[in-house]
Design a protein around this motif. Structure first.
Motif, PDB file in Angstrom:
ATOM      1  N   ASP A   1      74.729  62.202 -56.954  1.00 45.64           N
ATOM      2  CA  ASP A   1      73.935  63.144 -57.746  1.00 45.64           C
ATOM      3  C   ASP A   1      72.443  62.844 -57.582  1.00 45.64           C
ATOM      4  O   ASP A   1      71.635  63.738 -57.315  1.00 45.64           O
ATOM      5  CB  ASP A   1      74.356  63.038 -59.214  1.00 45.64           C
ATOM      6  CG  ASP A   1      73.875  64.207 -60.059  1.00 45.64           C
ATOM      7  OD1 ASP A   1      72.838  64.818 -59.714  1.00 45.64           O
ATOM      8  OD2 ASP A   1      74.516  64.510 -61.072  1.00 45.64           O
TER       9      ASP A   1
ATOM     10  N   ILE B   1      79.415  64.656 -74.979  1.00 41.37           N
ATOM     11  CA  ILE B   1      78.022  64.644 -74.503  1.00 41.37           C
ATOM     12  C   ILE B   1      77.286  65.916 -74.910  1.00 41.37           C
ATOM     13  O   ILE B   1      76.217  66.221 -74.391  1.00 41.37           O
ATOM     14  CB  ILE B   1      77.955  64.445 -72.975  1.00 41.37           C
ATOM     15  CG1 ILE B   1      78.690  65.572 -72.234  1.00 41.37           C
ATOM     16  CG2 ILE B   1      78.522  63.089 -72.585  1.00 41.37           C
ATOM     17  CD1 ILE B   1      78.472  65.535 -70.724  1.00 41.37           C
TER      18      ILE B   1
ATOM     19  N   ARG C   1      85.362  62.348 -67.841  1.00 39.49           N
ATOM     20  CA  ARG C   1      83.998  62.117 -68.320  1.00 39.49           C
ATOM     21  C   ARG C   1      82.987  62.324 -67.192  1.00 39.49           C
ATOM     22  O   ARG C   1      81.890  62.867 -67.423  1.00 39.49           O
ATOM     23  CB  ARG C   1      83.879  60.711 -68.907  1.00 39.49           C
ATOM     24  CG  ARG C   1      84.552  60.561 -70.275  1.00 39.49           C
ATOM     25  CD  ARG C   1      84.113  59.292 -70.985  1.00 39.49           C
ATOM     26  NE  ARG C   1      84.592  58.089 -70.326  1.00 39.49           N
ATOM     27  CZ  ARG C   1      85.765  57.508 -70.587  1.00 39.49           C
ATOM     28  NH1 ARG C   1      86.580  58.033 -71.489  1.00 39.49           N
ATOM     29  NH2 ARG C   1      86.113  56.406 -69.960  1.00 39.49           N
ATOM     30  N   LEU C   2      83.340  61.901 -65.971  1.00 40.93           N
ATOM     31  CA  LEU C   2      82.461  62.171 -64.830  1.00 40.93           C
ATOM     32  C   LEU C   2      82.323  63.671 -64.591  1.00 40.93           C
ATOM     33  O   LEU C   2      81.230  64.172 -64.303  1.00 40.93           O
ATOM     34  CB  LEU C   2      83.014  61.499 -63.577  1.00 40.93           C
ATOM     35  CG  LEU C   2      82.748  60.020 -63.369  1.00 40.93           C
ATOM     36  CD1 LEU C   2      83.512  59.525 -62.151  1.00 40.93           C
ATOM     37  CD2 LEU C   2      81.256  59.744 -63.209  1.00 40.93           C
TER      38      LEU C   2
ATOM     39  N   ALA D   1      82.634  66.050 -66.781  1.00 40.05           N
ATOM     40  CA  ALA D   1      81.838  66.630 -67.863  1.00 40.05           C
ATOM     41  C   ALA D   1      80.347  66.379 -67.643  1.00 40.05           C
ATOM     42  O   ALA D   1      79.510  67.250 -67.921  1.00 40.05           O
ATOM     43  CB  ALA D   1      82.284  66.052 -69.200  1.00 40.05           C
ATOM     44  N   ARG D   2      80.002  65.211 -67.149  1.00 38.26           N
ATOM     45  CA  ARG D   2      78.590  64.845 -67.003  1.00 38.26           C
ATOM     46  C   ARG D   2      77.967  65.386 -65.726  1.00 38.26           C
ATOM     47  O   ARG D   2      76.800  65.789 -65.715  1.00 38.26           O
ATOM     48  CB  ARG D   2      78.439  63.321 -67.057  1.00 38.26           C
ATOM     49  CG  ARG D   2      76.983  62.843 -67.057  1.00 38.26           C
ATOM     50  CD  ARG D   2      76.875  61.378 -67.405  1.00 38.26           C
ATOM     51  NE  ARG D   2      77.361  61.092 -68.748  1.00 38.26           N
ATOM     52  CZ  ARG D   2      76.654  61.270 -69.864  1.00 38.26           C
ATOM     53  NH1 ARG D   2      75.409  61.753 -69.785  1.00 38.26           N
ATOM     54  NH2 ARG D   2      77.160  60.974 -71.031  1.00 38.26           N
ATOM     55  N   HIS D   3      78.723  65.416 -64.635  1.00 35.95           N
ATOM     56  CA  HIS D   3      78.125  65.742 -63.344  1.00 35.95           C
ATOM     57  C   HIS D   3      78.652  67.025 -62.714  1.00 35.95           C
ATOM     58  O   HIS D   3      78.068  67.503 -61.739  1.00 35.95           O
ATOM     59  CB  HIS D   3      78.355  64.587 -62.357  1.00 35.95           C
ATOM     60  CG  HIS D   3      77.707  63.301 -62.764  1.00 35.95           C
ATOM     61  ND1 HIS D   3      76.378  63.020 -62.561  1.00 35.95           N
ATOM     62  CD2 HIS D   3      78.238  62.211 -63.386  1.00 35.95           C
ATOM     63  CE1 HIS D   3      76.099  61.820 -63.029  1.00 35.95           C
ATOM     64  NE2 HIS D   3      77.206  61.295 -63.528  1.00 35.95           N
TER      65      HIS D   3
ATOM     66  N   PRO E   1      77.594  59.411 -59.593  1.00 33.64           N
ATOM     67  CA  PRO E   1      76.210  59.402 -60.081  1.00 33.64           C
ATOM     68  C   PRO E   1      75.181  59.110 -58.993  1.00 33.64           C
ATOM     69  O   PRO E   1      74.092  59.693 -58.999  1.00 33.64           O
ATOM     70  CB  PRO E   1      76.223  58.297 -61.151  1.00 33.64           C
ATOM     71  CG  PRO E   1      77.648  58.185 -61.576  1.00 33.64           C
ATOM     72  CD  PRO E   1      78.445  58.462 -60.337  1.00 33.64           C
TER      73      PRO E   1
ATOM     74  N   ARG F   1      78.216  69.110 -74.506  1.00 35.34           N
ATOM     75  CA  ARG F   1      78.291  70.184 -73.527  1.00 35.34           C
ATOM     76  C   ARG F   1      79.429  71.126 -73.867  1.00 35.34           C
ATOM     77  O   ARG F   1      80.493  70.698 -74.320  1.00 35.34           O
ATOM     78  CB  ARG F   1      78.511  69.611 -72.129  1.00 35.34           C
ATOM     79  CG  ARG F   1      78.530  70.656 -71.028  1.00 35.34           C
ATOM     80  CD  ARG F   1      78.711  70.028 -69.660  1.00 35.34           C
ATOM     81  NE  ARG F   1      78.660  71.043 -68.614  1.00 35.34           N
ATOM     82  CZ  ARG F   1      78.884  70.828 -67.334  1.00 35.34           C
ATOM     83  NH1 ARG F   1      79.185  69.597 -66.914  1.00 35.34           N
ATOM     84  NH2 ARG F   1      78.816  71.816 -66.450  1.00 35.34           N
TER      85      ARG F   1
ATOM     86  N   CYS G   1      83.620  66.920 -72.667  1.00 36.84           N
ATOM     87  CA  CYS G   1      82.375  67.699 -72.743  1.00 36.84           C
ATOM     88  C   CYS G   1      81.742  67.580 -74.121  1.00 36.84           C
ATOM     89  O   CYS G   1      80.521  67.409 -74.259  1.00 36.84           O
ATOM     90  CB  CYS G   1      82.654  69.162 -72.405  1.00 36.84           C
ATOM     91  SG  CYS G   1      82.948  69.490 -70.651  1.00 36.84           S
TER      92      CYS G   1
END
Length: 301
Positions: A135, A224, A180-181, A183-185, A132, A226, A221
């Protein structure tokens, strides 16, 4: 499906290094990656060059092929300095860089700076903070953040990446936190299969494990909101039970690629051959994969 290669940084630039990256572009590979390590396993006492300078040289020596790491990790990197290097690399390549990134492992990189090797939990904790922050550093003009492991104080990222809002991340992960990382980033997800099956598993068991990984990525995904279909799914070959099989012939590779496309893999990465190593392979087969394999797979190319 995309076909890519990984070129280990083992050759001097003037003694075949430049030509290898240029040849990968000529063969039509989508991306040419390299490992981001200080050294690696059986190559510890052999020549090994740094990833970022190598990719910078490759960017100047090519014009179309995408370039990237597979993968970078926190083992010896800090988000602030890595972000600065990536912004420069993305600029020089005119927006052709993908950052493959993972939590790292217990190899030479893990202790080269004098630290004790981190436990799996420590690696996961650091990775969860590293990604994060990186990012933010690649998308914001100035970043201040105090973390447990990584901090930034008015760190400047100007002018930012050539690719907007930043260069894509390909996140290597198989566990819940890593997925999870991703999926988010991540714009892409990377797997080498299930390492528990490397020595004694079967190709069928390996494909079942990869299918399970993709299912869990889909769950991450969905949490969140996605769509997992929006993510590229990359398989780095050479670490599944049939590790040498895909490189034995063009037909063997086409069969391998088709079976993994059916699982949901959208990009397959093969190692550029290195004689007298675990990545030894017939150069002619490698080149035929680059030039002919997609034509053998009309339904997925």
């Amino acid at each position: 499906m995309r076909l890519s290669t990984v070129i280990l940084p083992v050759r001097r630039w003037s003694e075949g290094g430049r030509a290898e990256w240029q040849r990968a572009e000529e063969l039509g590979f989508h991306t040419a990656y390299t490992y981001d390590h200080l050294s690696w396993r059986s190559f510890r006492d052999r020549p090994w060059f740094g990833a970022v300078p190598t990719l910078t040289a490759a960017a100047a020596a090519t014009s179309r092929i995408r370039l990237g790491t597979l993968v970078t990790s926190p083992n010896f990197r800090h988000p602030v300095t890595l972000a600065k290097d990536l912004i420069v690399l993305d600029d020089i390549s005119e927006g052709r860089v993908t950052l493959g990134i993972g939590a790292g492992g217990t190899g030479f990189d893990a202790v080269a700076l004098g630290q004790e090797a981190w436990t799996p939990k420590e690696r996961a904790d650091r990775f969860a903070e590293f990604v994060p922050l990186l990012d933010r550093l690649l998308t914001e003009g100035a970043v201040t953040q105090e973390g447990t492991f990584y901090s930034a104080v008015e760190a400047r990222g100007l002018p930012g990446c050539a690719q907007r809002p930043r260069l894509p991340f390909a996140v290597a992960a198989t566990g819940p936190r890593g997925l999870r990382l991703a999926a988010r980033h991540g714009q892409a997800w990377v797997t080498t299969g299930d390492p528990k099956l490397y020595e004694t598993g079967t190709p069928e068991e390996s494909r079942a494990a990869i299918r399970g990984q993709i299912d869990r990525l889909g769950t991450a995904c969905a949490e969140i909101g996605r769509e997992v279909s929006a993510m590229e799914k990359i398989l780095l070959t050479g670490f599944t039970p049939d590790r040498s099989g895909p490189m034995e012939s063009l037909d063997a590779f086409v069969d391998f690629a088709g079976r993994h496309f059916e699982l949901g893999i959208t990009e397959i990465v093969v190692h550029s051959p290195i004689p007298d190593s675990e990545f030894a392979a017939d150069q002619r087969v490698f080149e035929r994969i680059g030039t002919e394999a997609l034509a053998q797979l009309p339904s997925i190319s």
